[in-house]
Scaffold this active site. Structure first.
Site, PDB file in Angstrom:
ATOM      1  N   LYS A  53      18.236  13.568  -0.006  1.00  0.00           N
ATOM      2  CA  LYS A  53      19.472  14.439  -0.599  1.00  0.00           C
ATOM      3  C   LYS A  53      20.247  14.920   0.644  1.00  0.00           C
ATOM      4  CE  LYS A  53      16.163  15.885  -4.102  1.00  0.00           C
ATOM      5  NZ  LYS A  53      15.063  16.765  -4.585  1.00  0.00           N
ATOM      6  N   GLN A  97      12.092  22.114  -3.168  1.00  0.00           N
ATOM      7  CA  GLN A  97      11.428  20.652  -3.384  1.00  0.00           C
ATOM      8  C   GLN A  97      10.036  21.024  -4.123  1.00  0.00           C
ATOM      9  OE1 GLN A  97      12.931  17.632  -2.942  1.00  0.00           O
ATOM     10  NE2 GLN A  97      10.999  16.920  -3.917  1.00  0.00           N
ATOM     11  N   ASP A 120      18.992  22.609  -9.718  1.00  0.00           N
ATOM     12  CA  ASP A 120      18.007  21.639 -10.401  1.00  0.00           C
ATOM     13  C   ASP A 120      17.969  21.873 -11.938  1.00  0.00           C
ATOM     14  OD1 ASP A 120      16.805  19.733  -8.797  1.00  0.00           O
ATOM     15  OD2 ASP A 120      15.378  21.185  -7.909  1.00  0.00           O
TER      16      ASP A 120
END
Ligand code: NAD
Length: 287
Positions: A53, A97, A120
């Protein structure tokens, strides 16, 4: 032969568009969009995902700020960091994460993120916005699935779509996006009876079960479009690890189009994370 939908090529287009958007923001005197990535502990798979990422952010001109915390970091410290990032105007996206260590309540942590920075798309406000079709940030994998589908389908109205898997991360949000496009959506899961019969009626199958080669050729009607979200690591006879999807793709010659694994949904997920970060930055600029 079924068309293979090239997720890598489509992701490259999304990344190029995102980089161009970033350049435009900076040229207009704005700050480059900033993405804060929080990694708690040292789960090897998470380290790889975070590394990818951050590398892609750099390529697109997005500032990525990594916060690596020890596995035993108290929950309050993680929450305190999120509060700080929420208040920082140079941070436009916050990504925690997953999975988090067991002593940390993931729902509590995700709920603490400012919904406008929730790239997200997991915050209940964004989940609510998705289900009411009122904007918000959309989770990256379902967003990528829709872009892949859009490359082969123009009009979803009345199409029968079978989604395999009902997770909050993939199955449910992708179903909401397809409903918005007026497809007829059937969401299935591990307890669904006669799944092959249900799947055979589908014009589109989105497989997100995490069950290697679950979807066989006889599950798929001729001319259907099949999106394979599944990623399972398996060790082959020679001891090599490889990634396997949810679909027996070699049995799907009669489909209209299929996504490969790897090289289908996977690259789209990261591309959509970056594009969500730019979306969040643009919205913050006009708020
Ligand atoms: P999950 O474990 O949270 O949910 C799996 C769902 O599939 C559940 O609803 C379960 O009922 C259903 N299911 C499992 N086995 C089944 C079976 N045999 N028949 C019917 N339904 C079954 O998983 P998730 O987080 O939604 O992820 C699903 C898969 O997608 C995993 O392989 C994951 O690694 C992959 N994934 C890929 C990406 C990507 O970027 N490509 C992103 C997220 C998830």
């Amino acid at each position: 032969m079924a068309q293979i939908i090239d997720g890598k090529a489509l992701a490259a287009q999304v990344l190029a568009r995102t980089a161009a958007d970033v350049a435009e923001i900076v040229a207009a005197g704005g700050d480059a969009p900033g993405l804060a990535v929080i990694l708690v502990g040292n789960d090897p798979a998470s380290e790889v995902y975070v590394g990818r990422k951050i590398a892609q952010c750099r390529k697109a001109g997005i500032r990525s700020i990594e916060h690596r915390l020890a596995a035993d970091t108290p929950q309050e410290v993680v929450l305190g960091l999120i509060d700080k990032l929420n208040a920082d105007p140079k941070i436009h996206g916050i990504l925690v994460q997953l999975p988090l260590p067991r002593h940390i309540d993931a729902a509590l942590v995700l709920d603490r993120i400012d919904p406008g920075k929730d790239v997200d798309g997991f915050h209940p406000v964004n989940v609510g916005r998705l289900s009411t079709g009122t904007g918000g940030l959309v989770p990256c994998t379902p967003l990528g699935v829709m872009m892949l589908l859009d490359s082969v389908i123009e009009d979803y109205r009345g199409l029968n779509v079978v989604v395999i898997g009902k997770s909050n991360i993939v199955g449910k949000p992708v179903s909401m996006l397809l409903l918005e496009r007026e497809a007829t959506v059937t969401v299935t899961h591990i307890e669904t009876k006669d799944l092959p019969d249900v799947a055979r009626k589908a014009d589109v199958i989105v497989a997100a079960a995490g069950a290697p080669h679950l979807v066989r050729g006889y599950w798929v009607k001729p001319g259907a479009v099949v999106i394979d979200v599944g990623i399972t690591r398996v060790v082959d006879h020679d001891g090599n690890t490889k990634i396997v999807g949810d679909c027996a793709t070699h049995e799907l010659e009669h489909a209209k189009a299929v996504t490969p694994v790897p090289g289908g949904v996977g690259p789209m997920t990261i591309a959509c994370l970056l594009s969500n970060t730019v979306t969040a930055a643009k919205r913050a600029a006009v708020a």
